[in-house]
Design an enzyme around this catalytic site. Structure first.
Site, PDB file in Angstrom:
ATOM      1  N   GLU A   6       9.829   3.172   1.643  1.00 50.15           N
ATOM      2  CA  GLU A   6       8.602   2.803   2.350  1.00 50.15           C
ATOM      3  C   GLU A   6       8.852   1.726   3.397  1.00 50.15           C
ATOM      4  OE1 GLU A   6       6.265   4.844   2.033  1.00 50.15           O
ATOM      5  OE2 GLU A   6       7.392   5.794   0.412  1.00 50.15           O
ATOM      6  N   GLU A  12       0.841  -1.204   0.000  1.00 49.29           N
ATOM      7  CA  GLU A  12       0.000   0.000   0.000  1.00 49.29           C
ATOM      8  C   GLU A  12       0.874   1.251   0.000  1.00 49.29           C
ATOM      9  OE1 GLU A  12      -1.164   2.928   3.137  1.00 49.29           O
ATOM     10  OE2 GLU A  12      -1.873   0.960   3.816  1.00 49.29           O
TER      11      GLU A  12
END
Length: 222
Positions: free
Chosen positions: A114, A39
Site C-alpha cells: 500500500e 486506510e
C-alpha cells in the site's frame, strides 16, 4: 455508535458505512499522510472484504481532512445460495468486512504494497489542477492546520513508516468511541441491531488502546 434508517427504495438493497472521525487534519507533523496509508492497509488487507466479490456488492474507502470512511453497498441477499440451497443474507458479510477494518493486522507485506500504491497515487494526482487547488485551499485555510495537512501526505514521510507507526495510528483512531456505523436500506430494524451487536460487540476502546505499538502513546490512548 450506530444509526439505521429503513429505506425500501431501491428494494432489496442496503448500504453500510463505517466512518472514522479522524483524517489528515488530526495528523501530527511527522504523520502527514498516515491516515490515508492506514486506510489503504485496513481496506485492502481485509480478507473478509474479498468475500463480497461476486455478490453484486460494491465497496470502497476514502480519507479526507476530517474523516476516513469505508462502505459496502450490497443486495439484501447474495445471488449465491448457501450450503443448504437457501439465499445468504448479506448484512453479516458486509459487517464482517467493516469490522475487519477495525481490527486490521497491519502486516509488513501489506504496508509495503500500500505504500507503493499511495506513492503511485501521489504521482497520478500531481497535476496542474491539483496544485492550483492546493494553493487555493492553503490560502483559504492559512490560519488553521488544513493548510498543511492534505490527505495525500508527504512522500519523504510515507517512505519511512513501519508497522509500529501504522498500527499506532490505527489503534489510536479506529476505536468504538471514535467511529459511527450507519446503515440505510431494505432491512428489518431488529435484525440490524442484533447483527451489529453480534459483529461489533467484542470491540472496546481499551482493547484497541492496549495494542498501540509505540509505548509513549499507549498511556494516553488506553
Amino acid at each position: 455508535s450506530y444509526v439505521f434508517l429503513p429505506n425500501r427504495s431501491p428494494p432489496n438493497r442496503f448500504e453500510a458505512h463505517l466512518q472514522v472521525f479522524s483524517g489528515s487534519s488530526d495528523e501530527l507533523e511527522p504523520q502527514q499522510g498516515i491516515a490515508h496509508l492506514t486506510e489503504h492497509v485496513a481496506y485492502m488487507g481485509s480478507r473478509k472484504r474479498e468475500r463480497l466479490f461476486g455478490t453484486g456488492s460494491q465497496t470502497n474507502a476514502y480519507t479526507d481532512f476530517h474523516h476516513t470512511v469505508f462502505y459496502a453497498a450490497c443486495p439484501t441477499y447474495s445471488p449465491n445460495t448457501g450450503s443448504f440451497g437457501s439465499p445468504q443474507p448479506m448484512l453479516p458479510m458486509a459487517l464482517d468486512a467493516l469490522c475487519d477494518v477495525m481490527e486490521a493486522r497491519c502486516d509488513p507485506s501489506r504496508i509495503e504494497k500500500e505504500r507503493q500504491a499511495v506513492l503511485s497515487e501521489m504521482t497520478m494526482v500531481n497535476t496542474i489542477e491539483y496544485r492550483v487547488e492546493c494553493q487555493i485551499l492553503s490560502t483559504l485555510h492559512r490560519e488553521n492546520r488544513l493548510a498543511k495537512r492534505f490527505p495525500i501526505g508527504k512522500e519523504s514521510l510515507i517512505q519511512k513508516w513501519n508497522r509500529d507507526d501504522v498500527k499506532t495510528w490505527h489503534r489510536t483512531h479506529y476505536r468504538p468511541d471514535n467511529v459511527l456505523l450507519y446503515i440505510v436500506g431494505d432491512l428489518d430494524p431488529q435484525y440490524v441491531q442484533q447483527t451489529i451487536e453480534d459483529k461489533f460487540g467484542h470491540l472496546t476502546a481499551e482493547k484497541q488502546g492496549s495494542e498501540i505499538a509505540l509505548p509513549e502513546l499507549k498511556g494516553d490512548a488506553s
